[in-house]
Design a protein around this motif. Structure first.
Motif, PDB file in Angstrom:
ATOM      1  N   MET A 211       0.818  -1.196   0.000  1.00 39.87           N
ATOM      2  CA  MET A 211       0.000   0.000   0.000  1.00 39.87           C
ATOM      3  C   MET A 211       0.862   1.260   0.000  1.00 39.87           C
ATOM      4  O   MET A 211       0.511   2.262  -0.623  1.00 39.87           O
ATOM      5  CB  MET A 211      -0.919   0.005   1.223  1.00 39.87           C
ATOM      6  CG  MET A 211      -1.854   1.206   1.281  1.00 39.87           C
ATOM      7  SD  MET A 211      -2.917   1.161   2.724  1.00 39.87           S
ATOM      8  CE  MET A 211      -1.728   1.343   4.042  1.00 39.87           C
ATOM      9  N   ASP A 212       2.015   1.213   0.676  1.00 35.87           N
ATOM     10  CA  ASP A 212       2.872   2.385   0.723  1.00 35.87           C
ATOM     11  C   ASP A 212       3.449   2.738  -0.638  1.00 35.87           C
ATOM     12  O   ASP A 212       3.923   3.850  -0.848  1.00 35.87           O
ATOM     13  CB  ASP A 212       4.018   2.141   1.710  1.00 35.87           C
ATOM     14  CG  ASP A 212       3.520   2.083   3.153  1.00 35.87           C
ATOM     15  OD1 ASP A 212       2.442   2.651   3.400  1.00 35.87           O
ATOM     16  OD2 ASP A 212       4.196   1.471   3.999  1.00 35.87           O
TER      17      ASP A 212
ATOM     18  N   VAL B  20       1.788   3.026  -3.329  1.00 34.74           N
ATOM     19  CA  VAL B  20       0.825   3.807  -4.093  1.00 34.74           C
ATOM     20  C   VAL B  20       0.394   5.003  -3.260  1.00 34.74           C
ATOM     21  O   VAL B  20      -0.280   4.859  -2.267  1.00 34.74           O
ATOM     22  CB  VAL B  20      -0.408   2.948  -4.458  1.00 34.74           C
ATOM     23  CG1 VAL B  20      -1.368   3.762  -5.290  1.00 34.74           C
ATOM     24  CG2 VAL B  20       0.025   1.697  -5.203  1.00 34.74           C
ATOM     25  N   GLN B  21       0.793   6.152  -3.634  1.00 34.28           N
ATOM     26  CA  GLN B  21       0.525   7.331  -2.841  1.00 34.28           C
ATOM     27  C   GLN B  21      -0.891   7.838  -3.113  1.00 34.28           C
ATOM     28  O   GLN B  21      -1.380   7.781  -4.242  1.00 34.28           O
ATOM     29  CB  GLN B  21       1.536   8.434  -3.185  1.00 34.28           C
ATOM     30  CG  GLN B  21       2.970   8.037  -2.885  1.00 34.28           C
ATOM     31  CD  GLN B  21       3.187   7.771  -1.418  1.00 34.28           C
ATOM     32  OE1 GLN B  21       2.600   8.441  -0.589  1.00 34.28           O
ATOM     33  NE2 GLN B  21       4.011   6.786  -1.092  1.00 34.28           N
TER      34      GLN B  21
ATOM     35  N   SER C 234      -3.414   9.444  -6.622  1.00 36.50           N
ATOM     36  CA  SER C 234      -3.101   8.932  -7.959  1.00 36.50           C
ATOM     37  C   SER C 234      -4.057   9.583  -8.944  1.00 36.50           C
ATOM     38  O   SER C 234      -5.246   9.585  -8.755  1.00 36.50           O
ATOM     39  CB  SER C 234      -3.286   7.410  -7.975  1.00 36.50           C
ATOM     40  OG  SER C 234      -2.391   6.814  -7.070  1.00 36.50           O
TER      41      SER C 234
ATOM     42  N   ARG D 250       2.474   0.149 -10.070  1.00 35.11           N
ATOM     43  CA  ARG D 250       1.726   0.999  -9.136  1.00 35.11           C
ATOM     44  C   ARG D 250       0.238   0.660  -9.108  1.00 35.11           C
ATOM     45  O   ARG D 250      -0.397   0.692  -8.049  1.00 35.11           O
ATOM     46  CB  ARG D 250       1.925   2.474  -9.517  1.00 35.11           C
ATOM     47  CG  ARG D 250       1.382   3.450  -8.489  1.00 35.11           C
ATOM     48  CD  ARG D 250       2.022   4.813  -8.635  1.00 35.11           C
ATOM     49  NE  ARG D 250       1.595   5.514  -9.825  1.00 35.11           N
ATOM     50  CZ  ARG D 250       0.519   6.314  -9.872  1.00 35.11           C
ATOM     51  NH1 ARG D 250      -0.229   6.470  -8.792  1.00 35.11           N
ATOM     52  NH2 ARG D 250       0.206   6.939 -10.975  1.00 35.11           N
TER      53      ARG D 250
ATOM     54  N   PRO E 192      -1.623  -3.036  -5.895  1.00 31.91           N
ATOM     55  CA  PRO E 192      -2.804  -2.963  -5.028  1.00 31.91           C
ATOM     56  C   PRO E 192      -3.937  -3.881  -5.496  1.00 31.91           C
ATOM     57  O   PRO E 192      -4.639  -4.477  -4.684  1.00 31.91           O
ATOM     58  CB  PRO E 192      -3.220  -1.486  -5.118  1.00 31.91           C
ATOM     59  CG  PRO E 192      -1.987  -0.774  -5.515  1.00 31.91           C
ATOM     60  CD  PRO E 192      -1.265  -1.715  -6.432  1.00 31.91           C
TER      61      PRO E 192
ATOM     62  N   ARG F 283     -11.204   1.357  -8.043  1.00 31.77           N
ATOM     63  CA  ARG F 283      -9.865   1.056  -8.565  1.00 31.77           C
ATOM     64  C   ARG F 283      -9.696   1.632  -9.964  1.00 31.77           C
ATOM     65  O   ARG F 283      -8.644   2.195 -10.283  1.00 31.77           O
ATOM     66  CB  ARG F 283      -9.656  -0.456  -8.593  1.00 31.77           C
ATOM     67  CG  ARG F 283      -8.291  -0.880  -9.147  1.00 31.77           C
ATOM     68  CD  ARG F 283      -8.153  -2.383  -9.206  1.00 31.77           C
ATOM     69  NE  ARG F 283      -8.283  -2.992  -7.904  1.00 31.77           N
ATOM     70  CZ  ARG F 283      -9.316  -3.709  -7.513  1.00 31.77           C
ATOM     71  NH1 ARG F 283     -10.323  -3.919  -8.337  1.00 31.77           N
ATOM     72  NH2 ARG F 283      -9.361  -4.224  -6.310  1.00 31.77           N
TER      73      ARG F 283
ATOM     74  N   HIS G 261      -5.091   2.278  -4.353  1.00 32.02           N
ATOM     75  CA  HIS G 261      -4.695   2.069  -2.964  1.00 32.02           C
ATOM     76  C   HIS G 261      -5.907   1.941  -2.054  1.00 32.02           C
ATOM     77  O   HIS G 261      -5.934   1.123  -1.144  1.00 32.02           O
ATOM     78  CB  HIS G 261      -3.789   3.216  -2.490  1.00 32.02           C
ATOM     79  CG  HIS G 261      -4.447   4.546  -2.411  1.00 32.02           C
ATOM     80  ND1 HIS G 261      -4.797   5.275  -3.533  1.00 32.02           N
ATOM     81  CD2 HIS G 261      -4.850   5.281  -1.345  1.00 32.02           C
ATOM     82  CE1 HIS G 261      -5.366   6.411  -3.163  1.00 32.02           C
ATOM     83  NE2 HIS G 261      -5.417   6.438  -1.844  1.00 32.02           N
ATOM     84  N   LYS G 262      -6.944   2.753  -2.299  1.00 33.31           N
ATOM     85  CA  LYS G 262      -8.152   2.671  -1.478  1.00 33.31           C
ATOM     86  C   LYS G 262      -8.911   1.369  -1.740  1.00 33.31           C
ATOM     87  O   LYS G 262      -9.500   0.796  -0.813  1.00 33.31           O
ATOM     88  CB  LYS G 262      -9.058   3.875  -1.752  1.00 33.31           C
ATOM     89  CG  LYS G 262      -8.581   5.162  -1.101  1.00 33.31           C
ATOM     90  CD  LYS G 262      -9.672   6.222  -1.165  1.00 33.31           C
ATOM     91  CE  LYS G 262      -9.259   7.455  -0.371  1.00 33.31           C
ATOM     92  NZ  LYS G 262     -10.335   8.490  -0.374  1.00 33.31           N
TER      93      LYS G 262
END
Length: 483
Positions: free
Chosen positions: A13-14, A16-17, A20, A36, A40, A176, A182-183
């Motif tokens: 997860m880290d 992908v900031q 995005s 990237r 996730p 997504r 990431h979420k």
């Protein structure tokens, strides 16, 4: 178990900031962008696979081999429910990315609303139609007097909660695809962690058995759904809920159903295949052979879902750049997808060949069930390394809007090859013939898929590069020229 499984996902997860954005889809180097977006998604697919694996592990250790067989009997119903969900969820995800690539933000928001509406309608319909005829359906699907109670107790809560599960998975796919991988991953992590906590409490402490395992799954999905709804209620989201977007519109529904038809048919065929497998195993090996299929199917799904996660990471990249007519980046995305898919299924092949006894023990299988599981794992995965590229190509055609090709590729293995193999091979090799049906169908499907892609490449020069220069599969440069 939760520490081992969740910690690597949090590390991913880290990578992908937050924030995005859509510009990265057309500017960032493909290799980095695919990492990237796909990591996730892959993590999410692992977590999704862990739903059933976690339930099966606790059920196997707490309730025995026949309970595992009862779980296997539910596969056709679960596949049918998943089929309807993917029809809307993956179709909606693909359409939303294409709309964003075409700079049609308002239309992408309407896609979000229609996905929610269709998910609720389909969930209610599937749940109601199945729950009132459940015993008859389970018997038709291969339940014996010994396994029917286990399957029935598990499916009743699951079916009543179908609107929750459909809405959760559908909206997660859209989240997504619209720039928030990431979420989407976090929502899946939340649900599997909660399920991993609640399932043993329900089974071992409260002694609710199969019903408890089902309630644990639904409770975790409900919490995940609340997380996703909060995201789409925020004005900061690329697409978000607003007045009027949930009203069904045929201009949106038809593209969703068209593109989502390929994964729908794939899972619908999976329903028919699961029925055929259960029937063949029940006749040739009895309830424990069916239980062995329950274990084998969980493991094969896990590695297949790794590839599906990769395709979900590919989907917004390929869909956006195809909509923007940047075919060089589309081609590069496909190249890396084929490499990654092959790596994943090769890993699955090696693990199943080397550690089949350990896999059976993980599910609490006793000696007799283990004796069915070990040869099944080894035979079913004989040509598994080839499966990754076949899955990648089928989903790739879906992502770029070639629904008919995707439907054909996606249904080839199960409908054209696996079911006939299941009708023929067990007559000669008993339940070993059931396991041999898997590699037979896989090999034939790969051959057909390669032929289809060769034909497609003759009219699409950007696709033909994969055939003309196969060594460039390993070229890490991302061309950005428009063709």
């Amino acid at each position: 178990m939760r520490i081992v499984l969740v910690s690597p996902l949090l590390i991913v997860m880290d990578m992908v900031q937050p924030g995005s954005n859509i510009q990265a889809l057309e500017q960032e180097p493909i290799f980095r962008l695919l990492i990237r977006y796909s990591m996730p998604a892959i993590a999410g697919m692992i977590v999704m696979s862990l739903y059933n694996i976690v339930d099966s592990i606790f059920i196997g250790h707490g309730m025995g081999d026949l309970a595992l067989s009862g779980m296997a009997i539910t596969f056709p119903i679960m596949n049918l429910s998943i089929a309807v969900s993917t029809l809307v969820g993956l179709g909606g995800a693909a359409v939303s990315s294409l709309r964003l690539g075409e700079k049609r933000l308002h239309s992408a928001q309407r896609v979000l609303g229609n996905v929610l509406t269709l998910g609720l309608i389909s969930g209610i319909a599937i749940g109601l139609l199945s729950v009132f005829f459940l015993k008859d359906i389970l018997i038709l699907f291969g339940a014996s007097p010994q396994t029917l109670p286990y399957a029935y107790d598990f499916m009743i809560p699951i079916l009543w909660g179908t609107p929750i599960s459909h809405s959760f998975f559908n909206l997660n796919n859209v989240m997504r695809a619209t720039g928030y991988p990431h979420k989407a991953m976090v929502s899946m992590i939340i649900t599997v962690v909660i399920n991993s906590i609640l399932a043993p409490i329900a089974i071992f402490v409260l002694e609710w058995g199969m019903t408890g395992a089902a309630f644990a799954t639904l409770a975790s999905q409900l919490i995940g759904l609340i997380w996703i709804i909060r995201h789409f209620c925020s004005q900061d989201s690329t697409v978000h809920f607003r007045s009027g977007i949930c009203r069904p519109r045929w201009s949106i529904i038809l593209p969703i159903l068209s593109i989502g038809m390929a994964p729908f048919l794939l899972n619908a065929c999976g329903c028919a295949v699961a029925i055929a497998i259960n029937s063949a195993l029940l006749k040739t090996g009895g309830d424990l052979a069916v239980g062995a299929f329950g274990i084998i199917n969980r493991i094969l799904i896990l590695f297949t879902m790794l590839v599906v996660g990769l395709t979900q990471g590919m989907q917004p990249i390929a869909g956006y750049n195809f909509g923007a007519r940047n075919f060089a980046r589309v081609s590069q995305t496909l190249k890396y997808g084929i490499i990654g898919g092959t790596i994943f299924t090769t890993a699955g092949f090696l693990i199943c060949q080397i550690f089949p006894a350990s896999i059976a023990a993980m599910f609490g299988a006793q000696e007799q069930l283990t004796s069915f599981t070990i040869p099944g794992l080894r035979l079913a995965t004989l040509v598994f390394p080839l499966v990754g590229s076949q899955i990648i190509l089928g989903n790739f055609f879906q992502a770029i809007g070639h629904a008919r090709i995707s439907i054909f590729i996606s249904t080839t293995r199960q409908l054209l090859f696996l079911i006939p193999a299941l009708l023929i091979l067990p007559h000669y090799w008993s339940y070993y013939g059931v396991w041999l049906s898997f590699p037979t169908a896989d090999l034939l499907a790969v051959v057909v898929t390669c032929c289809v892609f060769i034909k497609f490449s003759k009219t699409n020069k950007w696709a033909s590069r994969l055939l003309i220069h196969p060594s460039k599969l390993f070229n890490h440069h991302s061309p950005s020229a428009h063709h």
